[in-house]
Design an enzyme around this catalytic site. Sequence first.
Site, PDB file in Angstrom:
ATOM      1  N   THR A   1      29.309  26.068-104.666  1.00  0.00           N
ATOM      2  CA  THR A   1      30.522  25.333-104.301  1.00  0.00           C
ATOM      3  C   THR A   1      31.633  25.538-105.323  1.00  0.00           C
ATOM      4  O   THR A   1      32.803  25.704-104.955  1.00  0.00           O
ATOM      5  CB  THR A   1      30.213  23.830-104.163  1.00  0.00           C
ATOM      6  OG1 THR A   1      29.291  23.636-103.097  1.00  0.00           O
ATOM      7  CG2 THR A   1      31.472  23.029-103.877  1.00  0.00           C
TER       8      THR A   1
ATOM      9  N   HIS B   1      24.125  19.142 -97.107  1.00  0.00           N
ATOM     10  CA  HIS B   1      23.724  19.859 -98.321  1.00  0.00           C
ATOM     11  C   HIS B   1      22.206  19.815 -98.432  1.00  0.00           C
ATOM     12  O   HIS B   1      21.576  18.811 -98.108  1.00  0.00           O
ATOM     13  CB  HIS B   1      24.362  19.194 -99.563  1.00  0.00           C
ATOM     14  CG  HIS B   1      24.256  20.020-100.814  1.00  0.00           C
ATOM     15  ND1 HIS B   1      23.049  20.309-101.411  1.00  0.00           N
ATOM     16  CD2 HIS B   1      25.213  20.595-101.587  1.00  0.00           C
ATOM     17  CE1 HIS B   1      23.269  21.047-102.491  1.00  0.00           C
ATOM     18  NE2 HIS B   1      24.574  21.229-102.616  1.00  0.00           N
TER      19      HIS B   1
ATOM     20  N   ASP C   1      31.770  26.775 -97.538  1.00  0.00           N
ATOM     21  CA  ASP C   1      31.757  27.202 -98.938  1.00  0.00           C
ATOM     22  C   ASP C   1      30.687  28.242 -99.257  1.00  0.00           C
ATOM     23  O   ASP C   1      30.927  29.182-100.006  1.00  0.00           O
ATOM     24  CB  ASP C   1      31.628  25.995 -99.871  1.00  0.00           C
ATOM     25  CG  ASP C   1      30.318  25.241 -99.712  1.00  0.00           C
ATOM     26  OD1 ASP C   1      29.670  25.362 -98.664  1.00  0.00           O
ATOM     27  OD2 ASP C   1      29.949  24.502-100.651  1.00  0.00           O
TER      28      ASP C   1
ATOM     29  N   GLU D   1      30.494  21.722 -96.385  1.00  0.00           N
ATOM     30  CA  GLU D   1      29.395  22.024 -97.298  1.00  0.00           C
ATOM     31  C   GLU D   1      28.269  22.779 -96.583  1.00  0.00           C
ATOM     32  O   GLU D   1      27.796  22.360 -95.523  1.00  0.00           O
ATOM     33  CB  GLU D   1      28.856  20.718 -97.894  1.00  0.00           C
ATOM     34  CG  GLU D   1      27.642  20.882 -98.780  1.00  0.00           C
ATOM     35  CD  GLU D   1      27.934  21.693-100.024  1.00  0.00           C
ATOM     36  OE1 GLU D   1      27.102  22.561-100.356  1.00  0.00           O
ATOM     37  OE2 GLU D   1      28.983  21.477-100.652  1.00  0.00           O
TER      38      GLU D   1
END
Length: 651
Positions: A299, A415, A474, A253
């Site tokens: 994402t 994140h 991502d 992430e």
Amino acid sequence: MKKLLSTKLGFFAVALVLFWIKTYLIYKFEFSLGESGVMQEFLLFFNPLNSGLIFLGLALFAKGRKAGIWIIIIDAVLSFILYANVVFYRFNSDFITIPTLLQTDNFGSIGGSIADLAQMSDLLYTVDIIFLTILFILVRKKWSVERMQLRKPFLVISAGVLAFTINLGLAEADRPQLLERTFDRNYLVKYLGAFNFTIYDAIQSAKTSTRRVLADSNDITKIENYTKAKYAEPNQKYFGKGKEKNIIKIHLESFQSFLINYELHGEEVTPFLNSLVNDQKKGFTYFDNFFQQTEQGKTADAELMLDTSLYGLPQGAAFVTKGNNTYQALPAILDQKQNYTSAVFHGDGKSFWNRDEVYKHLGINEFYHEEFYDMSEENVINYGLKDKPFFEQSIPYLEDMEQPFYAHMMTLTHHHPYLIDEEDATIKPAETGDGSVDRYFQTARYLDESLEQFFNDLKEKGLYDDSIIMIYGDHYGISNNHNRAMKEIIGEEITPLKNAELQRVPFMIRIPGVKSEGTNHTYAGQVDVMPTLLHILGVDAQDYIQFGTDMFSKEHKEYVPFRNGNFMTPEYSFVDGNYYDNETKEVIKKPTDEMEKMHDTVMKELKLSDELLYGDLLRFYTPNKDWKPIDPDDYFYGGPAGKKDDDSKVE
């Protein structure tokens, strides 16, 4: 002046000027629109005027003192729209579109990010509303209770239309085909303004919603011809070498490639990932020129590209707005071709990004979401389950899967806004003074440690040696709104070209029995992953509609389109309207015919992908005689007690 303020038109004029000034200041200090030259600076200053005249002018049709109330209400609504874009832009470097507003299921899970993006100084954006309210209370008694003569509000709105016409004409003169080439919303806002962009976006969204109805089987032909012509023959060194091996796909992430081998306070930030990159004996081939290609879907866009080799949409997320489309995705292909079982593992709510619906259309057998995990307080932070308990708790489910399997492991802790508990932080934050950037390295270290733990568990359970392991990033984690801090981190100015170069994300893959190449310098992007995996598994990608090509192929096409129309190649890059020499970093003043042709190819490719998604055109395409269209009713994603078996669904 006192007499003027006591009239409705005077009050309107004050509201208009305040609205104009506030909007312009927000353009200059909150958005990075890249204005250059006298014309662009003028249009940036001028464009709030037409919106203010038209929208605030509508309130003048109200009777008596209601006109003042409606001026305040309309001003407040416009201010809210503008501020919502400010908050959205601080992380996404983009503007809100109608499709993103349709993603309401996501809003409940992003409260932490929104709170982190809001600032105390934002209260200044309400000063004009407060001032107007006080002024209205003071002067309203002097207003006539009668309706204003209609010619006056009509003149105000006509002036707004004239101002918009002038604005549009000057914008088209400075940027031809502005409304036809809409990939870059920064340009639309810079030239036309945030409010005109919102109206334009609503019109475009209405148009795209009708495309599916009007589409027919002939529309897929030109797309099929284009993708077949782009196809790259497999490299025989890799073709079929991973057949019947398990596939473990690990999603990093918000992880950008500059983290690889980066040292902070004299320590490696990601020592485990570094070891996979630097030690060929570990079997991983690392692509150091692999780029993220996501847009507003972030994402979800990455998932779409990796499993379908289609680009995300220019607005919103296809997972949400086109979740019911027909897809011919990697999980379904592997199921039908080689009897693979597929599963996604994600410690978050199953409806986030509409996953519990769109996964059915991708042919994913199982979805292990938050109901399958221990989501107790000590295990959760920010968006969901911490990465270490996520991997630890996923191991039993992996062991239970029927082999060969295709398992997609999606991490969460790294994140925005990069929150981490004190006991989980094993490296000190950076010291730029930008909280998001400083904490970014701490959550990256935590993710790195969780990966090392996961690899050890895979080896202990006997799942490592016989599995293809693929690791990818991502999307970006640090947007260009943090350029000041990033300049300190990497030690150089963040120019438009440098920002594009920072869109590199990791891609590394280990194929059992195949010797590592070490670092592969091929230029590639997320749409290239699916054809690469298909060839590794011995499935010819030529049958399927895919915009990417095999990264190991000698015929791989080394250009990487970004969703906004920018693109990267090994020799040169196209960023925000300029071509750059990758070696000198200088603007190429006279682009070659080859460069212009490449630009046309990129725009065509993005347009064809959009046509396919908007028209749901894969419903008209059959890859081969053995293909069985996916029936979403065959899939059911419940909790642990509602897991379906191979023969029936749990009701």
